[in-house]
Design a protein around this motif. Sequence first.
Motif, PDB file in Angstrom:
ATOM      1  N   UNK A  24       0.783  -1.172  -0.115  1.00 28.70           N
ATOM      2  CA  UNK A  24       0.001   0.117   0.014  1.00 28.70           C
ATOM      3  C   UNK A  24       0.932   1.272  -0.107  1.00 28.70           C
ATOM      4  N   UNK A  25       0.239   2.417  -0.240  1.00 28.88           N
ATOM      5  CA  UNK A  25       0.931   3.654   0.026  1.00 28.88           C
ATOM      6  C   UNK A  25       1.749   3.761   1.282  1.00 28.88           C
ATOM      7  N   UNK A  26       0.863   3.381   2.335  1.00 33.34           N
ATOM      8  CA  UNK A  26       1.519   3.610   3.844  1.00 33.34           C
ATOM      9  C   UNK A  26       2.812   2.459   3.944  1.00 33.34           C
ATOM     10  N   UNK A  27       2.641   1.480   3.262  1.00 38.34           N
ATOM     11  CA  UNK A  27       3.568   0.471   3.290  1.00 38.34           C
ATOM     12  C   UNK A  27       4.876   0.964   2.582  1.00 38.34           C
ATOM     13  N   UNK A  28       4.656   1.566   1.484  1.00 39.19           N
ATOM     14  CA  UNK A  28       5.758   2.229   0.820  1.00 39.19           C
ATOM     15  C   UNK A  28       6.581   3.568   1.776  1.00 39.19           C
ATOM     16  N   UNK A  29       5.639   4.333   2.394  1.00 39.86           N
ATOM     17  CA  UNK A  29       6.290   5.405   3.208  1.00 39.86           C
ATOM     18  C   UNK A  29       7.193   4.697   4.294  1.00 39.86           C
ATOM     19  N   UNK A  30       6.717   3.704   5.051  1.00 43.19           N
ATOM     20  CA  UNK A  30       7.110   2.832   5.960  1.00 43.19           C
ATOM     21  C   UNK A  30       8.625   2.600   5.445  1.00 43.19           C
ATOM     22  N   UNK A  31       8.707   1.957   4.355  1.00 44.38           N
ATOM     23  CA  UNK A  31       9.693   1.383   3.870  1.00 44.38           C
ATOM     24  C   UNK A  31      10.715   2.361   3.662  1.00 44.38           C
ATOM     25  N   UNK A  32      10.570   3.379   2.860  1.00 43.48           N
ATOM     26  CA  UNK A  32      11.264   4.620   2.624  1.00 43.48           C
ATOM     27  C   UNK A  32      12.030   5.259   3.914  1.00 43.48           C
ATOM     28  N   UNK A  33      10.943   5.415   4.955  1.00 45.29           N
ATOM     29  CA  UNK A  33      11.713   5.863   6.239  1.00 45.29           C
ATOM     30  C   UNK A  33      12.669   4.757   6.798  1.00 45.29           C
ATOM     31  N   UNK A  34      12.271   3.644   6.836  1.00 46.32           N
ATOM     32  CA  UNK A  34      13.481   2.719   7.461  1.00 46.32           C
ATOM     33  C   UNK A  34      14.633   2.784   6.637  1.00 46.32           C
ATOM     34  N   UNK A  35      14.571   2.872   5.215  1.00 43.97           N
ATOM     35  CA  UNK A  35      15.720   2.755   4.430  1.00 43.97           C
ATOM     36  C   UNK A  35      16.541   4.076   4.188  1.00 43.97           C
ATOM     37  N   UNK A  36      16.356   4.959   5.367  1.00 45.93           N
ATOM     38  CA  UNK A  36      16.925   6.256   5.259  1.00 45.93           C
ATOM     39  C   UNK A  36      18.362   6.371   4.583  1.00 45.93           C
ATOM     40  N   UNK A  37      19.274   5.456   5.061  1.00 45.79           N
ATOM     41  CA  UNK A  37      20.692   5.641   4.621  1.00 45.79           C
ATOM     42  C   UNK A  37      20.908   3.992   4.225  1.00 45.79           C
ATOM     43  N   UNK A  38      20.144   3.439   3.463  1.00 47.94           N
ATOM     44  CA  UNK A  38      20.236   2.144   3.147  1.00 47.94           C
ATOM     45  C   UNK A  38      20.186   1.997   1.473  1.00 47.94           C
ATOM     46  N   UNK A  39      20.904   1.476   0.868  1.00 50.19           N
ATOM     47  CA  UNK A  39      20.840   1.297  -0.515  1.00 50.19           C
ATOM     48  C   UNK A  39      20.132   0.054  -0.775  1.00 50.19           C
ATOM     49  N   UNK A  40      19.077   0.126  -1.629  1.00 49.61           N
ATOM     50  CA  UNK A  40      17.910  -1.027  -1.918  1.00 49.61           C
ATOM     51  C   UNK A  40      17.167  -0.496  -2.998  1.00 49.61           C
ATOM     52  N   UNK A  41      16.549  -1.481  -3.806  1.00 47.97           N
ATOM     53  CA  UNK A  41      15.701  -1.134  -4.805  1.00 47.97           C
ATOM     54  C   UNK A  41      14.456  -0.412  -4.497  1.00 47.97           C
ATOM     55  N   UNK A  42      13.914   0.574  -5.501  1.00 46.43           N
ATOM     56  CA  UNK A  42      12.864   1.536  -5.218  1.00 46.43           C
ATOM     57  C   UNK A  42      11.611   0.382  -5.024  1.00 46.43           C
ATOM     58  N   UNK A  43      10.563   0.865  -4.218  1.00 45.38           N
ATOM     59  CA  UNK A  43       9.341   0.313  -4.317  1.00 45.38           C
ATOM     60  C   UNK A  43       8.243   1.388  -4.357  1.00 45.38           C
ATOM     61  N   UNK A  44       6.996   0.752  -4.859  1.00 47.08           N
ATOM     62  CA  UNK A  44       5.842   1.527  -5.396  1.00 47.08           C
ATOM     63  C   UNK A  44       4.672   0.833  -4.765  1.00 47.08           C
ATOM     64  N   UNK A  45       3.514   1.537  -4.557  1.00 46.63           N
ATOM     65  CA  UNK A  45       2.282   0.865  -4.229  1.00 46.63           C
ATOM     66  C   UNK A  45       1.882   0.055  -5.142  1.00 46.63           C
ATOM     67  N   UNK A  46       1.245  -1.095  -5.157  1.00 41.40           N
ATOM     68  CA  UNK A  46       1.017  -2.146  -5.804  1.00 41.40           C
ATOM     69  C   UNK A  46       2.021  -3.286  -6.051  1.00 41.40           C
TER      70      UNK A  46
END
Length: 98
Positions: A24-46
């Motif tokens: 969900x959009x909320x999941x994406x926001x949580x993932x981006x917040x926890x990845x603040x200084x971590x290299x990882x692939x981008x995520x999107x809702x859906x």
Amino acid sequence: MSEPTVFYPAPLPTVGRIVHYALTEQDVERIRAQRFATAANEVAAGDVFAAVVVRVWALHPAPQCNLQILLDGPDTLWVTSRVHGAEPGTWAWPPRAG
């Protein structure tokens, strides 16, 4: 004469099973917040990721599960009380390969 079609009941989720989960959009926001200084692939809702069932809360009328989402990076996301479905925020059984 052809064989009759047999319909089996849908399997119930159990701890340790692998399912698919749509973000969900909320999941994406949580993932981006926890990845603040971590290299990882981008995520999107859906986006759909594999998830491990870590707890099953209720089986009827609709199974509610806690899941650990296996993200495409060094991290995971824990989501709670999710039900089976086809829209973001729900889990589904992986399709059978053919």
